[in-house]
Motif scaffolding. Structure first.
Motif, PDB file in Angstrom:
ATOM      1  N   TYR A 160       0.851  -1.201   0.000  1.00 32.32           N
ATOM      2  CA  TYR A 160       0.000   0.000   0.000  1.00 32.32           C
ATOM      3  C   TYR A 160       0.881   1.243   0.000  1.00 32.32           C
ATOM      4  O   TYR A 160       1.654   1.453   0.938  1.00 32.32           O
ATOM      5  CB  TYR A 160      -0.876  -0.031   1.255  1.00 32.32           C
ATOM      6  CG  TYR A 160      -2.039   0.949   1.319  1.00 32.32           C
ATOM      7  CD1 TYR A 160      -1.874   2.319   1.149  1.00 32.32           C
ATOM      8  CD2 TYR A 160      -3.324   0.488   1.595  1.00 32.32           C
ATOM      9  CE1 TYR A 160      -2.951   3.185   1.233  1.00 32.32           C
ATOM     10  CE2 TYR A 160      -4.406   1.353   1.683  1.00 32.32           C
ATOM     11  CZ  TYR A 160      -4.214   2.701   1.505  1.00 32.32           C
ATOM     12  OH  TYR A 160      -5.285   3.560   1.600  1.00 32.32           O
ATOM     13  N   GLU A 164       0.835   5.112   0.456  1.00 31.15           N
ATOM     14  CA  GLU A 164      -0.082   6.039   1.142  1.00 31.15           C
ATOM     15  C   GLU A 164       0.490   7.459   1.174  1.00 31.15           C
ATOM     16  O   GLU A 164       1.555   7.687   1.745  1.00 31.15           O
ATOM     17  CB  GLU A 164      -0.271   5.531   2.579  1.00 31.15           C
ATOM     18  CG  GLU A 164      -0.989   6.464   3.529  1.00 31.15           C
ATOM     19  CD  GLU A 164      -2.469   6.545   3.253  1.00 31.15           C
ATOM     20  OE1 GLU A 164      -2.876   7.389   2.438  1.00 31.15           O
ATOM     21  OE2 GLU A 164      -3.211   5.740   3.856  1.00 31.15           O
ATOM     22  N   SER A 186      -4.315  10.610   4.248  1.00 30.61           N
ATOM     23  CA  SER A 186      -5.688  11.019   3.980  1.00 30.61           C
ATOM     24  C   SER A 186      -5.769  12.541   3.870  1.00 30.61           C
ATOM     25  O   SER A 186      -5.253  13.259   4.724  1.00 30.61           O
ATOM     26  CB  SER A 186      -6.595  10.526   5.112  1.00 30.61           C
ATOM     27  OG  SER A 186      -7.924  10.807   4.801  1.00 30.61           O
ATOM     28  N   GLY A 187      -6.391  13.003   2.794  1.00 31.31           N
ATOM     29  CA  GLY A 187      -6.532  14.444   2.575  1.00 31.31           C
ATOM     30  C   GLY A 187      -5.307  15.101   1.969  1.00 31.31           C
ATOM     31  O   GLY A 187      -5.237  16.328   1.878  1.00 31.31           O
ATOM     32  N   GLY A 198      -5.380  11.409  -1.157  1.00 32.57           N
ATOM     33  CA  GLY A 198      -5.442  12.551  -2.075  1.00 32.57           C
ATOM     34  C   GLY A 198      -6.045  12.263  -3.439  1.00 32.57           C
ATOM     35  O   GLY A 198      -5.963  13.090  -4.346  1.00 32.57           O
ATOM     36  N   GLY A 241     -11.192   8.066   0.444  1.00 28.29           N
ATOM     37  CA  GLY A 241     -11.902   8.268   1.700  1.00 28.29           C
ATOM     38  C   GLY A 241     -12.553   9.635   1.734  1.00 28.29           C
ATOM     39  O   GLY A 241     -13.771   9.778   1.569  1.00 28.29           O
ATOM     40  N   THR A 242     -11.703  10.650   1.899  1.00 23.86           N
ATOM     41  CA  THR A 242     -12.164  12.028   2.075  1.00 23.86           C
ATOM     42  C   THR A 242     -13.171  12.492   1.025  1.00 23.86           C
ATOM     43  O   THR A 242     -14.177  13.125   1.382  1.00 23.86           O
ATOM     44  CB  THR A 242     -10.936  12.982   2.059  1.00 23.86           C
ATOM     45  OG1 THR A 242      -9.983  12.473   2.994  1.00 23.86           O
ATOM     46  CG2 THR A 242     -11.328  14.393   2.449  1.00 23.86           C
TER      47      THR A 242
HETATM   48  C1  1GP Z   1      -6.087   7.267   3.696  1.00 23.25           C
HETATM   49  O1  1GP Z   1      -5.401   6.402   1.604  1.00 23.25           O
HETATM   50  C2  1GP Z   1      -6.517   6.699   2.384  1.00 23.25           C
HETATM   51  O2  1GP Z   1      -5.524   6.299   4.491  1.00 23.25           O
HETATM   52  C3  1GP Z   1      -7.519   7.587   1.698  1.00 23.25           C
HETATM   53  O3  1GP Z   1      -7.100   8.930   1.575  1.00 23.25           O
HETATM   54  O4  1GP Z   1      -8.952  10.336   2.461  1.00 23.25           O
HETATM   55  O5  1GP Z   1      -7.290  11.299   0.864  1.00 23.25           O
HETATM   56  O6  1GP Z   1      -8.983   9.643   0.082  1.00 23.25           O
HETATM   57  P1  1GP Z   1      -8.142  10.115   1.225  1.00 23.25           P
END
Ligand code: 1GP
Length: 252
Positions: free
Chosen positions: A171, A173, A176-177, A203, A224-225
């Protein structure tokens, strides 16, 4: 190999996958339930549940239960530490933050959680977790030495080491955000050395982002975000549709 991992392997032969990450610290059980139902209807492949701060105990259990009640998608825990376990989920990414400077995040939390994984009957999927700049909250909390964005070979070396250590997923990474996702060039070089599936997250928020990361070589794209913070269900649906389109337009 367990059920969820087999499901991933079978699907990955035919298409690029899209997983939605829901952080119980950011979404209520009610919202999680609606987003999971929508995700299943629109063609998301699995729901990941977790976060770096507060995704534990009852808060976590209630979100996992709500998701299980509203969708049939596999639920995979994405724990920030041994606290991020719930007996209601199907599987978990049994992840080691390989570029942490703190052994707690490499093997410590894993040891503290191991008995509970067994007791709960969770399917562990061993995964190398690598933090790339900027790393955001998880980079800071995880005491990571984030991989510089212009050093794809460092990422490739860690990814391959993860595979040789027996991890069955890698993964990348950005956090997040993150203002921008893991660079395409880095995804490409990491993918070129790996035999195990590559997951990319952090992102990714648009059709273009999803498509270019998939084209660069990611097998699984995580968002996610973009969905959690859409502000309304209508907007979440719009974003989800375009991200899924970007992922699915690219063939393996
Ligand atoms: C975070 O990779 C994930 O652990 C998702 O990121 O919230 O930026 O989409 P986002």
């Amino acid at each position: 190999i367990g059920k969820v991992e087999s499901y991933i392997h079978e699907k990955i032969e035919k298409e690029k996958l899209h997983f939605v990450l829901l952080d119980p610290d950011d979404v209520s059980p009610e919202l999680a339930s609606k987003l999971a139902k929508m995700s299943e209807e629109l063609g998301v492949d699995a729901i990941m549940i977790g976060g770096s701060t507060g995704a534990e105990g009852e808060v976590l259990d209630n979100v996992v239960k709500a998701i299980k009640e509203s969708s049939n998608l596999p639920t995979i825990l994405f724990p920030g530490s041994h606290g991020g376990l719930s007996k209601y989920a199907d599987a978990l990414f049994f992840m080691s933050l390989l570029n942490s400077t703190n052994p707690f995040f490499i093997t410590g939390a894993q040891a503290l959680g191991a008995f509970r994984v067994k007791l709960y009957g969770l399917e562990p999927i061993p995964m190398a977790y690598l933090i790339v700049e900027p790393g955001e909250t998880v980079g800071w909390v995880g005491d990571a030495k984030p991989i510089p964005r212009h050093k794809p070979k460092i990422a490739a070396a860690y990814a391959l080491a993860g595979q040789y250590l027996g991890m069955r997923l890698v993964y990348l990474e950005a956090g997040s955000g993150a203002p921008s996702h893991v660079p395409n060039e880095m995804v490409k070089i990491v993918k070129s050395v790996l035999d195990v599936p590559l997951i990319v997250g952090g992102g990714i928020r648009s059709y273009e982002d999803a498509k270019e990361v998939a084209m660069a070589g990611a097998d699984i794209i995580v968002t996610g975000t973009a969905i959690e913070k859409a502000g309304s269900l209508e907007e979440a649906e719009k974003r989800l549709r375009s991200i899924i389109k970007g992922v699915k337009e690219v063939k393996p």
